[in-house]
Design an enzyme around this catalytic site. Structure first.
Site, PDB file in Angstrom:
ATOM      1  N   GLU A  30      33.648  -1.072  17.093  1.00  0.00           N
ATOM      2  CA  GLU A  30      33.850  -2.072  16.039  1.00  0.00           C
ATOM      3  C   GLU A  30      35.246  -2.668  16.186  1.00  0.00           C
ATOM      4  O   GLU A  30      36.219  -1.957  16.454  1.00  0.00           O
ATOM      5  CB  GLU A  30      33.720  -1.332  14.696  1.00  0.00           C
ATOM      6  CG  GLU A  30      33.902  -2.171  13.457  1.00  0.00           C
ATOM      7  CD  GLU A  30      33.771  -1.332  12.175  1.00  0.00           C
ATOM      8  OE1 GLU A  30      33.741  -0.077  12.262  1.00  0.00           O
ATOM      9  OE2 GLU A  30      33.699  -1.936  11.092  1.00  0.00           O
ATOM     10  N   LYS A  99      28.404  -7.431  10.022  1.00  0.00           N
ATOM     11  CA  LYS A  99      28.286  -6.218   9.199  1.00  0.00           C
ATOM     12  C   LYS A  99      28.021  -6.587   7.741  1.00  0.00           C
ATOM     13  O   LYS A  99      28.730  -7.426   7.169  1.00  0.00           O
ATOM     14  CB  LYS A  99      29.598  -5.438   9.324  1.00  0.00           C
ATOM     15  CG  LYS A  99      29.636  -4.084   8.642  1.00  0.00           C
ATOM     16  CD  LYS A  99      31.003  -3.425   8.917  1.00  0.00           C
ATOM     17  CE  LYS A  99      31.087  -2.003   8.386  1.00  0.00           C
ATOM     18  NZ  LYS A  99      32.400  -1.384   8.710  1.00  0.00           N
ATOM     19  N   CYS A 132      28.981   0.590  12.009  1.00  0.00           N
ATOM     20  CA  CYS A 132      29.661   1.620  11.227  1.00  0.00           C
ATOM     21  C   CYS A 132      28.941   1.977   9.924  1.00  0.00           C
ATOM     22  O   CYS A 132      27.847   2.525   9.948  1.00  0.00           O
ATOM     23  CB  CYS A 132      31.113   1.183  10.997  1.00  0.00           C
ATOM     24  SG  CYS A 132      32.234   2.569  10.662  1.00  0.00           S
TER      25      CYS A 132
END
Lengths: 254, 254
Positions: A30, A99, A132
């Site tokens: 990330e 995300k 994540c």
């Protein structure tokens, strides 16, 4: 932190190392091109890349035909900045995922995406991508597997949290469970070391589609390579009586 | 296997031991009163109990005021037999749950239930109940937690499966992940030893609401006791920015 040119160079070197090791799918962490611990939105924006930034071309050009790379980056989308992952091939950009479950201070820097993970058709198959904290919501890997993802690429930056002696990182346990529940192999690329006082888990690992660790980073750092022997993405059978997906009772889950 | 009177005696002795150790919630394994490895539906029925069977009264009478017991049993429901769990208190029966995800040959013996886990209001709080394979569907513990379960009672019979050296049982990993994802403490009571050639995992364990093992059966057998310090069932906060439930994006999970 913030040294975009140097970080792109590090990504290119890592991709080259992975390709030399025979990798067909390469996953970087990330926010690999930017750093993570931003002080404010201006820093996140200063280290951001547009999708059409010519610097992406160097990474794509490094990829042999048939190889796919997933690279986390801070995305400059004009009025908004996203915590995104680029899906790259030699032919260029296959897509991007933003995300949608933002962790900690990220909501100060990034706008949330509008999809809970995404699937891309790539030369290595139908590739699921999440970032994540997304994967700590069991709905996300489940949804991607039900939609036919053959493998999940998971760029992460896991801040190191307390855990009992001898235990794996809790996020690893969650990824193993999700992989097993949906027979979805998962490739995790984590940050390691520390940055501006935040210590990272170094949880880079490749999880097979039974939920076991196929390979993990020694000491949290470096290249991890594994060969995954995947079943057909819609084969969730557990002979002779069961099937992980057909046994679901979605009418009862509302 | 099939010795119902002896098995009820064993359950009563185990409940008495747990109560003497201070337990307020006692969980016995799946099909504790019947055995598991039935040859056919007739055996499952022969070892079944009706909900109004007077033999339940002896177990309830053993429970002090305020103590709750969850006991797996083969349920004779007239035309159908279910793989069920009884929720018992001193005042009598609080309810029953019928397993809805049937494993292996169970579908030869049992009809599936029509709920994916269930919640009961009990003297120890809002109690979630699921049985064995139910919990390997991430939707089930998630659903129960979202509905306000304060703790999950999970009677299981986990057949021993291959796993890499040094690893926990995969079902334990899945339960730990589910507990952490939804901050839902989980009390697992497993069969141990072997029965008709089937070896059991002996996975009896108590998982706290952070997903860590609070206590586990040594060698797979015997009484396991732990004190769980639970947060409010609707407190899923991760200060200062996050919340396990409010961060969900259910509009994106379809």
């Amino acid at each position: 932190m913030g040294e975009v040119a140097a970080n792109i160079g590090a990504v290119r070197a890592a991709v080259a190392e992975a390709v030399a090791a025979g990798a067909q799918l390469v996953v970087a962490p990330e926010l690999a091109t930017s750093g993570y611990v931003f002080a404010d939105e201006a820093e996140a924006r200063a280290a951001a890349l547009r999708r059409d930034d010519p610097r992406w071309e160097a990474i794509s050009a490094d990829l042999p035909e048939g190889v796919v790379a997933v690279v986390g980056y801070s995305e400059d989308a004009g009025d908004r900045v996203y915590n995104s992952a680029a899906v790259l091939a030699r032919s260029g950009r296959l897509g991007d995922y933003r995300k949608s479950h933002l962790w900690g201070e990220e909501s100060r820097f990034f706008a949330p995406g509008d999809a809970a993970g995404a699937i891309f058709d790539t030369p290595v198959g139908r590739l699921g991508v999440a970032i994540c904290y997304d994967n700590e919501f069991p709905e996300v890997p489940r949804r991607l597997a039900l939609a036919g993802a053959e493998v999940l690429a998971l760029p992460v930056n896991w801040p190191l949290v307390d855990r009992p002696a001898g235990e794996r990182a809790p996020e690893t346990i969650q990824a193993m469970a999700a992989a097993r529940s949906s027979r979805l192999a998962t490739v995790i690329a984590d940050r390691h070391g520390s940055e501006r006082g935040v210590a990272w888990t170094g949880g880079t690992a490749i999880i097979d589609d039974d939920g076991w660790i196929a390979a993990a980073a020694s000491g949290g750092a470096g290249l991890v390579v594994a060969t995954l022997r995947l079943r057909h993405p819609f084969d969730k059978s557990l002979p002779p009586y069961n099937d992980l997906f057909r046994d679901r009772r979605p009418d009862l889950y509302a």
